[in-house]
Write a protein that holds these residues in place. Sequence first.
Motif, PDB file in Angstrom:
ATOM      1  N   SER A 269      -5.189  14.849  -5.904  1.00  0.00           N
ATOM      2  CA  SER A 269      -5.298  13.646  -5.074  1.00  0.00           C
ATOM      3  C   SER A 269      -3.909  13.072  -4.810  1.00  0.00           C
ATOM      4  N   ILE A 270      -3.818  12.310  -3.730  1.00  0.00           N
ATOM      5  CA  ILE A 270      -2.585  11.642  -3.336  1.00  0.00           C
ATOM      6  C   ILE A 270      -2.937  10.196  -3.018  1.00  0.00           C
ATOM      7  N   ARG A 271      -2.165   9.266  -3.517  1.00  0.00           N
ATOM      8  CA  ARG A 271      -2.362   7.855  -3.138  1.00  0.00           C
ATOM      9  C   ARG A 271      -1.143   7.408  -2.359  1.00  0.00           C
ATOM     10  N   ILE A 272      -1.397   6.954  -1.133  1.00  0.00           N
ATOM     11  CA  ILE A 272      -0.327   6.567  -0.214  1.00  0.00           C
ATOM     12  C   ILE A 272      -0.523   5.113   0.194  1.00  0.00           C
ATOM     13  N   CYS A 273       0.562   4.380   0.232  1.00  0.00           N
ATOM     14  CA  CYS A 273       0.538   2.976   0.622  1.00  0.00           C
ATOM     15  C   CYS A 273       1.238   2.818   1.966  1.00  0.00           C
TER      16      CYS A 273
ATOM     17  N   HIS B  45      -8.299 -12.075   3.440  1.00  0.00           N
ATOM     18  CA  HIS B  45      -7.841 -10.929   2.659  1.00  0.00           C
ATOM     19  C   HIS B  45      -6.550 -10.384   3.264  1.00  0.00           C
ATOM     20  N   GLU B  46      -5.501 -10.307   2.457  1.00  0.00           N
ATOM     21  CA  GLU B  46      -4.217  -9.824   2.946  1.00  0.00           C
ATOM     22  C   GLU B  46      -4.323  -8.340   3.306  1.00  0.00           C
ATOM     23  N   ASP B  47      -3.954  -7.997   4.532  1.00  0.00           N
ATOM     24  CA  ASP B  47      -4.080  -6.607   4.972  1.00  0.00           C
ATOM     25  C   ASP B  47      -2.743  -5.986   5.360  1.00  0.00           C
ATOM     26  N   GLY B  48      -1.654  -6.568   4.860  1.00  0.00           N
ATOM     27  CA  GLY B  48      -0.343  -6.019   5.176  1.00  0.00           C
ATOM     28  C   GLY B  48      -0.030  -4.739   4.427  1.00  0.00           C
ATOM     29  N   VAL B  49      -0.736  -4.517   3.310  1.00  0.00           N
ATOM     30  CA  VAL B  49      -0.555  -3.305   2.507  1.00  0.00           C
ATOM     31  C   VAL B  49      -1.892  -2.584   2.421  1.00  0.00           C
ATOM     32  N   GLN B  50      -1.933  -1.383   2.913  1.00  0.00           N
ATOM     33  CA  GLN B  50      -3.173  -0.613   2.976  1.00  0.00           C
ATOM     34  C   GLN B  50      -3.030   0.665   2.166  1.00  0.00           C
ATOM     35  N   TYR B  51      -3.998   0.905   1.301  1.00  0.00           N
ATOM     36  CA  TYR B  51      -4.006   2.127   0.503  1.00  0.00           C
ATOM     37  C   TYR B  51      -4.806   3.225   1.207  1.00  0.00           C
ATOM     38  N   TRP B  52      -4.294   4.439   1.107  1.00  0.00           N
ATOM     39  CA  TRP B  52      -5.029   5.626   1.553  1.00  0.00           C
ATOM     40  C   TRP B  52      -5.154   6.566   0.362  1.00  0.00           C
ATOM     41  N   ASP B  53      -6.382   6.953   0.051  1.00  0.00           N
ATOM     42  CA  ASP B  53      -6.631   7.932  -1.003  1.00  0.00           C
ATOM     43  C   ASP B  53      -6.934   9.264  -0.343  1.00  0.00           C
ATOM     44  N   VAL B  54      -6.070  10.232  -0.583  1.00  0.00           N
ATOM     45  CA  VAL B  54      -6.171  11.548   0.044  1.00  0.00           C
ATOM     46  C   VAL B  54      -6.619  12.543  -1.016  1.00  0.00           C
TER      47      VAL B  54
END
Length: 284
Positions: free
Chosen positions: A75-79, A50-59
Amino acid sequence: MPLPPANEVLDEGDQLSWYDRCARPPIVECLGIDDMVLTYRSEHWIDPWHEDGVQYWDVGMHFKEDVGPGTSFGSIRICVADQHRVDNLVESFDNLSADLYRIGKTLYEPETGDLRDDLFDLLSLPGKTIIVDRVTIDHRLRGHGLGVYLSGLALDYLSHGAGVIALFPGPVERDSQTGYEQACANLGRAWSRIGFEPYNDGTWILDPGLTTLNDTLHRERERLQHHRWNVTFCAEERGPWPHSAISAITMPKSAPHPMPSPPVSRKPSAIRQDAISTASGDKA
C-alpha cells in the motif's frame, strides 16, 4: 485429513468450510509487473466546516484477477495539499502527523504557510504539494525497486496541478544490522531512481513540471519488464502480509540491475514548454 486447531470450536457448517479450504491445493502463478493493479481510495467530506486543504489517498497494490484487483501485497499513502484552501498549511500538517509536519515546515514557512522562496525558485510551476507519507510492500518483493516504481506510477497519476512532490526517506522498519542513517541513505538512493533529489533537512523533492518522472518511469519499466515472481496463493487468508492469501513468493527469473544511468533530462514538460513559448511570444 487435517483437523481444525484444538482451541477452535466449529459448528457443522464451519467444519465443512474449514475442511474444504484445507483440501484445496495452492495455486502457483508466475507473475510480472503487467499482472499488477493499483487501486485508489479517498474521502471528500461535504461538511463545510471540515478542512479539506489536505487530502489523503490510499493506494493499494494488488495482483490482478479476471474480474479486477485481487490479492493485496502492499500500500501507498499519499497526501495532496493545497495551500489556498487553508490558512496555514504547516499548522494543518501539524494537526495530522509529526511526519507530515516535519516535511511541511521544510517546504513552507511555519509562520505564514507560504512556500519557501528558495524552493519556489527551484520549481517549474506553482501548484499543489504532494507528499509520500508511507509505503509498505510484502518483504518478499523488496530489493528490486518495485515499491518505488509503483509509487512513481501513483504519483504520476495524482500529479495533475502539482508544483512539488516531496518525501522523507525514513524506513518503516529495518533490520538490526542497519543503522537509521544508513537506512535513510539507502532509501534515498532508491527514490532517486525516479528523480527525487535531496532538498533540505532530510526531505527529498521532485519537480512534476519537468519530464523527469515520466522519463524515469519509462526507464524503470524497461528494467522491471522481464522480472518474474512465482507467487503461491493459498485458499485461506494467512501469510506475513495482512489479509493476504500469499503463502510464498520466489523469484525464478530477473534482469540484472543496469549500470547507473546517465543523468535524466531535466527539460520542461509539454505544459511548461507551452508556458515558456507563450512568455517568449509576449516578449517578442
